[in-house]
Design an enzyme around this catalytic site. Structure first.
Site, PDB file in Angstrom:
ATOM      1  N   CYS A 169      40.407  44.262  38.643  1.00 19.47           N
ATOM      2  CA  CYS A 169      41.302  43.482  37.809  1.00 19.47           C
ATOM      3  C   CYS A 169      41.708  42.213  38.553  1.00 19.47           C
ATOM      4  O   CYS A 169      42.141  42.279  39.711  1.00 19.47           O
ATOM      5  CB  CYS A 169      42.544  44.302  37.472  1.00 19.47           C
ATOM      6  SG  CYS A 169      43.801  43.379  36.570  1.00 19.47           S
ATOM      7  N   CYS A 226      33.472  46.195  26.136  1.00 24.17           N
ATOM      8  CA  CYS A 226      33.075  44.787  26.049  1.00 24.17           C
ATOM      9  C   CYS A 226      34.207  43.961  26.661  1.00 24.17           C
ATOM     10  O   CYS A 226      35.283  43.849  26.079  1.00 24.17           O
ATOM     11  CB  CYS A 226      32.852  44.432  24.576  1.00 24.17           C
ATOM     12  SG  CYS A 226      32.117  42.828  24.312  1.00 24.17           S
TER      13      CYS A 226
END
Length: 154
Positions: free
Chosen positions: A72, A143
Protein backbone atom coordinates in the site's frame (compact mmCIF):
# COMPACT_ATOMS: atom_id res chain seq x y z
CA UNK A 1 -19.19 -8.19 -16.74
CA UNK A 2 -19.36 -8.05 -20.51
CA UNK A 3 -17.06 -5.84 -22.58
CA UNK A 4 -19.86 -3.37 -23.34
CA UNK A 5 -20.76 -3.06 -19.65
CA UNK A 6 -17.09 -2.59 -18.79
CA UNK A 7 -16.66 0.17 -21.37
CA UNK A 8 -19.83 1.94 -20.21
CA UNK A 9 -18.75 1.74 -16.56
CA UNK A 10 -15.26 3.02 -17.46
CA UNK A 11 -16.71 5.97 -19.36
CA UNK A 12 -19.06 6.76 -16.49
CA UNK A 13 -16.16 6.69 -14.03
CA UNK A 14 -14.53 9.51 -15.96
CA UNK A 15 -17.53 11.83 -15.68
CA UNK A 16 -19.18 10.91 -12.37
CA UNK A 17 -17.92 12.35 -9.08
CA UNK A 18 -15.84 10.05 -6.93
CA UNK A 19 -17.35 8.26 -3.94
CA UNK A 20 -16.75 9.71 -0.49
CA UNK A 21 -13.17 9.31 0.68
CA UNK A 22 -12.04 6.55 3.00
CA UNK A 23 -13.30 6.88 6.57
CA UNK A 24 -10.59 8.22 8.83
CA UNK A 25 -10.30 7.06 12.42
CA UNK A 26 -11.43 3.48 11.81
CA UNK A 27 -8.05 2.13 10.74
CA UNK A 28 -4.75 1.48 12.55
CA UNK A 29 -3.01 4.13 10.40
CA UNK A 30 -4.83 7.45 10.26
CA UNK A 31 -3.77 10.83 8.95
CA UNK A 32 -5.45 14.19 8.56
CA UNK A 33 -6.53 15.31 5.10
CA UNK A 34 -3.60 17.75 5.08
CA UNK A 35 -1.15 14.96 5.95
CA UNK A 36 -2.51 12.71 3.17
CA UNK A 37 -2.32 15.56 0.65
CA UNK A 38 1.29 16.26 1.64
CA UNK A 39 2.28 12.57 1.22
CA UNK A 40 0.45 11.86 -2.04
CA UNK A 41 0.37 13.34 -5.53
CA UNK A 42 -2.95 14.76 -6.73
CA UNK A 43 -3.77 11.54 -8.64
CA UNK A 44 -2.73 9.31 -5.73
CA UNK A 45 -4.94 11.33 -3.39
CA UNK A 46 -7.90 11.21 -5.78
CA UNK A 47 -7.61 7.43 -6.14
CA UNK A 48 -6.64 6.43 -2.62
CA UNK A 49 -8.64 8.87 -0.52
CA UNK A 50 -11.57 9.74 -2.82
CA UNK A 51 -12.03 6.34 -4.54
CA UNK A 52 -11.09 7.63 -7.98
CA UNK A 53 -9.72 5.57 -10.87
CA UNK A 54 -6.47 6.00 -12.78
CA UNK A 55 -6.62 5.78 -16.60
CA UNK A 56 -6.29 2.22 -17.95
CA UNK A 57 -2.82 1.13 -19.12
CA UNK A 58 -1.25 4.15 -17.36
CA UNK A 59 0.48 2.28 -14.54
CA UNK A 60 3.98 0.85 -14.98
CA UNK A 61 2.86 -1.89 -12.56
CA UNK A 62 0.42 -3.20 -15.17
CA UNK A 63 3.27 -4.93 -17.02
CA UNK A 64 5.43 -5.67 -13.95
CA UNK A 65 6.44 -9.34 -13.98
CA UNK A 66 9.30 -9.40 -11.44
CA UNK A 67 8.78 -11.61 -8.36
CA UNK A 68 7.92 -9.60 -5.26
CA UNK A 69 5.13 -8.00 -3.28
CA UNK A 70 2.84 -5.06 -3.87
CA UNK A 71 2.48 -2.74 -0.87
CA UNK A 72 0.00 0.00 0.00
CA UNK A 73 1.38 3.41 -0.96
CA UNK A 74 -0.42 4.91 2.05
CA UNK A 75 1.05 2.78 4.84
CA UNK A 76 3.46 0.26 3.24
CA UNK A 77 1.44 -2.80 4.29
CA UNK A 78 2.09 -5.81 2.00
CA UNK A 79 -1.14 -6.45 0.06
CA UNK A 80 -0.52 -8.76 -2.92
CA UNK A 81 2.07 -11.28 -4.08
CA UNK A 82 3.37 -11.35 -7.64
CA UNK A 83 2.51 -15.08 -7.55
CA UNK A 84 -1.17 -14.07 -7.71
CA UNK A 85 -0.86 -11.46 -10.46
CA UNK A 86 -2.15 -12.09 -13.98
CA UNK A 87 -2.93 -10.16 -17.16
CA UNK A 88 -6.69 -9.57 -17.19
CA UNK A 89 -6.60 -7.49 -20.36
CA UNK A 90 -8.42 -4.64 -18.59
CA UNK A 91 -5.54 -2.15 -18.36
CA UNK A 92 -5.09 -2.28 -14.58
CA UNK A 93 -2.86 -4.52 -12.44
CA UNK A 94 -4.95 -7.58 -11.59
CA UNK A 95 -4.63 -10.34 -8.99
CA UNK A 96 -6.72 -13.40 -8.18
CA UNK A 97 -6.25 -13.04 -4.42
CA UNK A 98 -4.74 -10.75 -1.78
CA UNK A 99 -2.44 -11.61 1.09
CA UNK A 100 -4.35 -12.82 4.19
CA UNK A 101 -5.96 -9.96 6.15
CA UNK A 102 -4.42 -7.29 3.91
CA UNK A 103 -7.59 -5.83 2.40
CA UNK A 104 -11.09 -4.89 3.47
CA UNK A 105 -14.14 -4.72 1.24
CA UNK A 106 -17.44 -2.87 1.03
CA UNK A 107 -20.31 -2.54 -1.47
CA UNK A 108 -19.99 0.24 -4.05
CA UNK A 109 -23.09 1.26 -6.02
CA UNK A 110 -21.87 4.56 -7.50
CA UNK A 111 -21.90 3.43 -11.17
CA UNK A 112 -25.49 2.17 -11.12
CA UNK A 113 -24.21 -1.37 -10.65
CA UNK A 114 -23.23 -3.13 -7.46
CA UNK A 115 -19.48 -3.72 -7.16
CA UNK A 116 -17.14 -4.78 -4.38
CA UNK A 117 -14.66 -2.04 -3.50
CA UNK A 118 -11.39 -3.10 -1.86
CA UNK A 119 -9.20 -1.00 0.40
CA UNK A 120 -6.11 -1.42 2.56
CA UNK A 121 -7.14 -2.94 5.89
CA UNK A 122 -4.54 -0.84 7.74
CA UNK A 123 -5.10 2.71 6.41
CA UNK A 124 -8.35 2.49 4.44
CA UNK A 125 -6.83 3.62 1.15
CA UNK A 126 -8.96 2.72 -1.87
CA UNK A 127 -7.22 0.15 -4.09
CA UNK A 128 -9.82 -0.80 -6.70
CA UNK A 129 -12.61 -3.34 -7.11
CA UNK A 130 -13.10 -7.11 -7.01
CA UNK A 131 -15.05 -8.85 -9.76
CA UNK A 132 -16.25 -12.44 -10.22
CA UNK A 133 -14.60 -12.98 -13.62
CA UNK A 134 -11.08 -13.96 -12.58
CA UNK A 135 -9.09 -17.14 -13.08
CA UNK A 136 -9.07 -20.28 -10.92
CA UNK A 137 -8.69 -21.10 -8.16
CA UNK A 138 -10.69 -18.13 -6.74
CA UNK A 139 -12.56 -16.91 -9.82
CA UNK A 140 -11.92 -13.37 -8.53
CA UNK A 141 -10.29 -10.41 -10.29
CA UNK A 142 -8.84 -7.80 -7.96
CA UNK A 143 -8.64 -4.92 -10.44
CA UNK A 144 -6.34 -2.34 -8.82
CA UNK A 145 -5.08 1.17 -9.37
CA UNK A 146 -1.31 1.03 -9.75
CA UNK A 147 -0.90 4.49 -8.15
CA UNK A 148 -2.16 3.00 -4.87
CA UNK A 149 0.63 0.40 -4.88
CA UNK A 150 4.39 0.26 -4.40
CA UNK A 151 6.22 -2.78 -5.77
CA UNK A 152 9.01 -4.34 -3.68
CA UNK A 153 11.09 -6.99 -5.54
CA UNK A 154 11.72 -10.30 -3.76
Amino acid sequence: MHRRQFLAASAAALVLPAAPRADEGTFAVTRSEAEWRKRLTALEYEVMREAGTEPPFSSPLHDQKTPGRYHCRGCDQALYSSNHKYDSGTGWPSFWQSLPGAIGTRRDRKLFISRTECHCSRCGSHLGHIFDDGPPPTGKRHCLNGVALVFRPA
